[in-house]
Design a protein around this motif. Structure first.
Motif, PDB file in Angstrom:
ATOM      1  N   GLN A   1       9.338  -0.448  -2.427  1.00 39.59           N
ATOM      2  CA  GLN A   1       8.033  -0.433  -1.764  1.00 39.59           C
ATOM      3  C   GLN A   1       7.908   0.840  -0.939  1.00 39.59           C
ATOM      4  OE1 GLN A   1       7.596  -4.143   0.461  1.00 39.59           O
ATOM      5  NE2 GLN A   1       6.107  -4.775  -1.082  1.00 39.59           N
ATOM      6  N   LEU A   2       6.680   1.267  -0.754  1.00 40.34           N
ATOM      7  CA  LEU A   2       6.393   2.514  -0.051  1.00 40.34           C
ATOM      8  C   LEU A   2       5.413   2.252   1.087  1.00 40.34           C
ATOM      9  CD1 LEU A   2       5.751   4.590  -3.283  1.00 40.34           C
ATOM     10  CD2 LEU A   2       7.844   4.612  -1.912  1.00 40.34           C
ATOM     11  N   TRP A   3       5.437   3.118   2.070  1.00 44.05           N
ATOM     12  CA  TRP A   3       4.453   3.070   3.138  1.00 44.05           C
ATOM     13  C   TRP A   3       3.275   3.959   2.777  1.00 44.05           C
ATOM     14  CZ3 TRP A   3       4.324  -0.440   6.759  1.00 44.05           C
ATOM     15  CH2 TRP A   3       5.508  -1.064   7.149  1.00 44.05           C
ATOM     16  N   GLY A   4       2.092   3.497   3.126  1.00 44.17           N
ATOM     17  CA  GLY A   4       0.892   4.296   2.917  1.00 44.17           C
ATOM     18  C   GLY A   4      -0.024   4.176   4.117  1.00 44.17           C
ATOM     19  N   ARG A   5      -0.917   5.111   4.215  1.00 42.73           N
ATOM     20  CA  ARG A   5      -1.929   5.048   5.276  1.00 42.73           C
ATOM     21  C   ARG A   5      -3.208   5.665   4.738  1.00 42.73           C
ATOM     22  NH1 ARG A   5      -0.204   9.756   9.644  1.00 42.73           N
ATOM     23  NH2 ARG A   5      -0.690  11.525   8.289  1.00 42.73           N
ATOM     24  N   ARG A   6      -4.315   5.261   5.326  1.00 42.19           N
ATOM     25  CA  ARG A   6      -5.590   5.885   4.985  1.00 42.19           C
ATOM     26  C   ARG A   6      -6.455   5.905   6.228  1.00 42.19           C
ATOM     27  NH1 ARG A   6      -8.994   1.618   1.198  1.00 42.19           N
ATOM     28  NH2 ARG A   6      -9.484   0.156   2.884  1.00 42.19           N
TER      29      ARG A   6
END
Length: 120
Positions: free
Chosen positions: A92-97
């Motif tokens: 799993q990866l971290w993301g942001r927007r």
């Protein structure tokens, strides 16, 4: 659909979508996706229609009218359809927007931090 909602876009409004991979020492660190509604690229913001290899971040932060809204943070499956297949990861990866506004026009920038991302 959630991007259109974040941007307040009417149904069927066209948008410019730009996807880039940011590298460090030849390794992909970040997958970035920007969505700019067609209605946001008028007047003095027409320059956003064709920014080629220019940095969108540089453009955003140089513009005195820029306003940044609150970041949204998420965990993303490494093989999510939101990530190009060539960048799929085993974890799993971290993301942001975030929604930005330039001259009161919305732009969304999202970033997914890939496994090789290692800030020092």
């Amino acid at each position: 659909m959630s991007e259109a909602c974040l941007l307040g876009m009417p149904q069927r409004e066209l948008a410019i979508v730009r996807e880039v991979v940011l590298l460090c020492a030849g390794e992909p660190w970040v997958f970035a996706r920007s969505v700019i509604p067609a209605g946001s690229v008028t007047g003095r913001l027409r320059r956003l229609r064709k920014f080629n290899d220019s940095s969108l971040g540089e453009m955003l932060f140089k513009d005195p009218s820029m306003r940044r809204k609150t970041f949204q943070i998420a965990r993303i499956d490494g093989d999510s359809q939101q990530i190009p297949a060539s960048l799929h990861q085993p974890h799993q990866l971290w993301g942001r927007r975030c929604r930005f506004e330039l001259a009161n026009q919305p732009i969304m920038v999202s970033e997914v931090f890939l496994t090789s991302f290692s800030p020092h």
